[in-house]
Design a protein around this motif. Sequence first.
Motif, PDB file in Angstrom:
ATOM      1  N   TYR A 157       0.578  -1.160   0.242  1.00 36.31           N
ATOM      2  CA  TYR A 157      -0.396   0.058   0.044  1.00 36.31           C
ATOM      3  C   TYR A 157       0.964   1.425   0.252  1.00 36.31           C
ATOM      4  O   TYR A 157       1.767   1.107   0.863  1.00 36.31           O
ATOM      5  CB  TYR A 157      -0.909   0.189   0.855  1.00 36.31           C
ATOM      6  N   GLY A 158       0.454   2.177  -0.973  1.00 36.46           N
ATOM      7  CA  GLY A 158       1.067   3.395  -0.557  1.00 36.46           C
ATOM      8  C   GLY A 158       0.918   4.546   0.560  1.00 36.46           C
ATOM      9  O   GLY A 158      -0.108   3.840   1.514  1.00 36.46           O
ATOM     10  N   GLY A 159       1.046   5.086   0.625  1.00 40.04           N
ATOM     11  CA  GLY A 159       0.947   6.187   2.494  1.00 40.04           C
ATOM     12  C   GLY A 159      -0.846   6.552   1.849  1.00 40.04           C
ATOM     13  O   GLY A 159      -0.839   7.296   0.676  1.00 40.04           O
ATOM     14  N   ALA A 160      -0.647   7.529   3.089  1.00 46.07           N
ATOM     15  CA  ALA A 160      -2.314   7.853   3.156  1.00 46.07           C
ATOM     16  C   ALA A 160      -2.449   8.518   3.192  1.00 46.07           C
ATOM     17  O   ALA A 160      -1.842   9.905   2.655  1.00 46.07           O
ATOM     18  CB  ALA A 160      -2.398   7.497   5.123  1.00 46.07           C
ATOM     19  N   ARG A 161      -3.225   9.512   1.751  1.00 49.78           N
ATOM     20  CA  ARG A 161      -4.118  10.694   1.114  1.00 49.78           C
ATOM     21  C   ARG A 161      -5.248  11.144   2.514  1.00 49.78           C
ATOM     22  O   ARG A 161      -6.059  10.032   2.371  1.00 49.78           O
ATOM     23  CB  ARG A 161      -4.399  10.104   0.082  1.00 49.78           C
ATOM     24  N   ARG A 162      -5.760  12.103   2.407  1.00 43.18           N
ATOM     25  CA  ARG A 162      -6.497  12.424   3.384  1.00 43.18           C
ATOM     26  C   ARG A 162      -7.365  12.816   2.143  1.00 43.18           C
ATOM     27  O   ARG A 162      -7.094  13.561   1.459  1.00 43.18           O
ATOM     28  CB  ARG A 162      -6.254  13.865   3.912  1.00 43.18           C
ATOM     29  N   VAL A 163      -8.974  12.679   2.323  1.00 42.14           N
ATOM     30  CA  VAL A 163      -9.283  12.735   1.263  1.00 42.14           C
ATOM     31  C   VAL A 163     -10.796  13.465   2.085  1.00 42.14           C
ATOM     32  O   VAL A 163     -11.323  14.200   0.758  1.00 42.14           O
ATOM     33  CB  VAL A 163     -10.009  11.706  -0.008  1.00 42.14           C
ATOM     34  N   TRP A 164     -10.800  13.640   3.178  1.00 43.61           N
ATOM     35  CA  TRP A 164     -12.188  14.505   3.358  1.00 43.61           C
ATOM     36  C   TRP A 164     -11.244  14.640   4.972  1.00 43.61           C
ATOM     37  O   TRP A 164     -10.708  14.573   5.430  1.00 43.61           O
ATOM     38  CB  TRP A 164     -13.408  13.337   3.648  1.00 43.61           C
ATOM     39  N   LEU A 165     -12.279  16.131   5.408  1.00 48.01           N
ATOM     40  CA  LEU A 165     -11.924  16.396   6.489  1.00 48.01           C
ATOM     41  C   LEU A 165     -13.123  16.948   6.487  1.00 48.01           C
ATOM     42  O   LEU A 165     -13.621  18.361   5.769  1.00 48.01           O
ATOM     43  CB  LEU A 165     -10.485  17.221   6.379  1.00 48.01           C
ATOM     44  N   SER A 166     -13.747  16.832   7.582  1.00 48.90           N
ATOM     45  CA  SER A 166     -14.953  17.280   8.578  1.00 48.90           C
ATOM     46  C   SER A 166     -14.993  18.818   8.756  1.00 48.90           C
ATOM     47  O   SER A 166     -15.914  19.694   8.577  1.00 48.90           O
ATOM     48  CB  SER A 166     -15.958  16.847  10.240  1.00 48.90           C
ATOM     49  N   GLY A 167     -13.870  19.694   9.355  1.00 46.68           N
ATOM     50  CA  GLY A 167     -13.868  20.624  10.088  1.00 46.68           C
ATOM     51  C   GLY A 167     -14.009  20.695  11.110  1.00 46.68           C
ATOM     52  O   GLY A 167     -15.102  19.391  12.022  1.00 46.68           O
ATOM     53  N   ALA A 168     -13.665  21.251  11.857  1.00 43.51           N
ATOM     54  CA  ALA A 168     -13.863  21.067  13.488  1.00 43.51           C
ATOM     55  C   ALA A 168     -15.154  21.613  13.670  1.00 43.51           C
ATOM     56  O   ALA A 168     -16.451  22.153  13.244  1.00 43.51           O
ATOM     57  CB  ALA A 168     -13.409  22.527  14.163  1.00 43.51           C
ATOM     58  N   GLY A 169     -16.234  20.706  15.169  1.00 43.63           N
ATOM     59  CA  GLY A 169     -17.427  20.904  15.733  1.00 43.63           C
ATOM     60  C   GLY A 169     -18.369  19.949  15.009  1.00 43.63           C
ATOM     61  O   GLY A 169     -19.682  20.626  14.812  1.00 43.63           O
ATOM     62  N   ASN A 170     -17.739  19.747  13.762  1.00 45.38           N
ATOM     63  CA  ASN A 170     -18.555  19.218  12.101  1.00 45.38           C
ATOM     64  C   ASN A 170     -19.138  17.605  12.336  1.00 45.38           C
ATOM     65  O   ASN A 170     -20.060  16.842  12.296  1.00 45.38           O
ATOM     66  CB  ASN A 170     -18.477  19.811  11.057  1.00 45.38           C
ATOM     67  N   TRP A 171     -17.807  16.674  13.050  1.00 42.16           N
ATOM     68  CA  TRP A 171     -18.222  15.558  13.341  1.00 42.16           C
ATOM     69  C   TRP A 171     -17.761  14.681  13.966  1.00 42.16           C
ATOM     70  O   TRP A 171     -16.643  14.634  14.143  1.00 42.16           O
ATOM     71  CB  TRP A 171     -17.577  14.427  11.773  1.00 42.16           C
ATOM     72  N   GLU A 172     -18.912  14.253  15.128  1.00 41.86           N
ATOM     73  CA  GLU A 172     -17.854  13.226  16.450  1.00 41.86           C
ATOM     74  C   GLU A 172     -17.440  11.920  15.842  1.00 41.86           C
ATOM     75  O   GLU A 172     -18.597  11.062  15.639  1.00 41.86           O
ATOM     76  CB  GLU A 172     -18.820  13.644  17.215  1.00 41.86           C
ATOM     77  N   TRP A 173     -16.160  11.489  15.961  1.00 43.69           N
ATOM     78  CA  TRP A 173     -16.016  10.753  15.687  1.00 43.69           C
ATOM     79  C   TRP A 173     -15.941   9.810  16.869  1.00 43.69           C
ATOM     80  O   TRP A 173     -16.625   8.533  16.095  1.00 43.69           O
ATOM     81  CB  TRP A 173     -13.984  10.570  15.947  1.00 43.69           C
ATOM     82  N   THR A 174     -16.188  10.022  17.990  1.00 42.29           N
ATOM     83  CA  THR A 174     -16.703   8.665  19.055  1.00 42.29           C
ATOM     84  C   THR A 174     -18.262   8.134  18.887  1.00 42.29           C
ATOM     85  O   THR A 174     -18.738   7.455  19.749  1.00 42.29           O
ATOM     86  CB  THR A 174     -16.659   9.317  20.080  1.00 42.29           C
ATOM     87  N   ARG A 175     -18.858   9.048  17.914  1.00 37.71           N
ATOM     88  CA  ARG A 175     -19.925   8.655  17.625  1.00 37.71           C
ATOM     89  C   ARG A 175     -20.370   8.367  16.076  1.00 37.71           C
ATOM     90  O   ARG A 175     -21.129   7.368  15.927  1.00 37.71           O
ATOM     91  CB  ARG A 175     -20.710   9.840  17.562  1.00 37.71           C
TER      92      ARG A 175
END
Length: 180
Positions: A157-175
Motif C-alpha cells: 500500500y502507498g502512504g495515507a492520503r486524506r480525502v475528506w476533513l469535516s472541520g472543527a465541530g462538524n463530525w464527532e468521531w466517537t459517534r
Amino acid sequence: DWSRSQVAAVNQNGDGRTELAIFYDYGGANAGLFIVDPSGTGYNTPRRVWLSGAGNWDLSRSRISAADQNGDGSTELAIFYDYGSANVGLFILDPSGTGYGGARRVWLSGAGNWDLSRSKKSATDQNGDGRTELTDFYNYGGANTGLFILDPSGTGYGGARRVWLSGAGNWEWTRSRPVL
C-alpha cells in the motif's frame, strides 16, 4: 478466550467461499492465526496456520482488515500495528495454498504521525478496480474527523492520503463506526 481474538471474513484460497481468519493472543507478545474453513453445512475445526513466536507480536497493538490488495480473488490480511509514540506500521500477510505467509511491513507512518487509538479502519474497493483500498477515519479532536485512503500498490500500500476533513465541530468521531 474470545476476548483475546480478532476475526476477519476472508476468501483465503480464492475458491469463492468465505473462511474465517482468527488472530489469537497467547500473551507474552505471541499471536497465532487460525483459519476456519467452510464445510458446506457449517465450518470445520479451526486450524493454526501461523504463529509469531513469543516476544514478536502484541495483538493488543493490532487492528486487522481483510483486503484483496492485488485483485487476484484471494484475501490478504492487512494489519495495522501500533509501535507507540504515534508510529504505526502496516503489515500484509499473503495467502498461500493452505494458510498465510509471514507478515511483511509495507508502510510506516513515522513517529509522531499516526495515533492508532484515534483511528477507525475499514476496507473497501472504492474505485471498482477489484483491489481493496484501506480507509481510516481519524480523530483530530474537537469533533474534527478526517478520512484517509491507503491505495494498493504492486506489493503493498502507498502512504495515507486524506480525502475528506469535516472541520472543527462538524463530525464527532466517537459517534461513528465504519462498516467492515
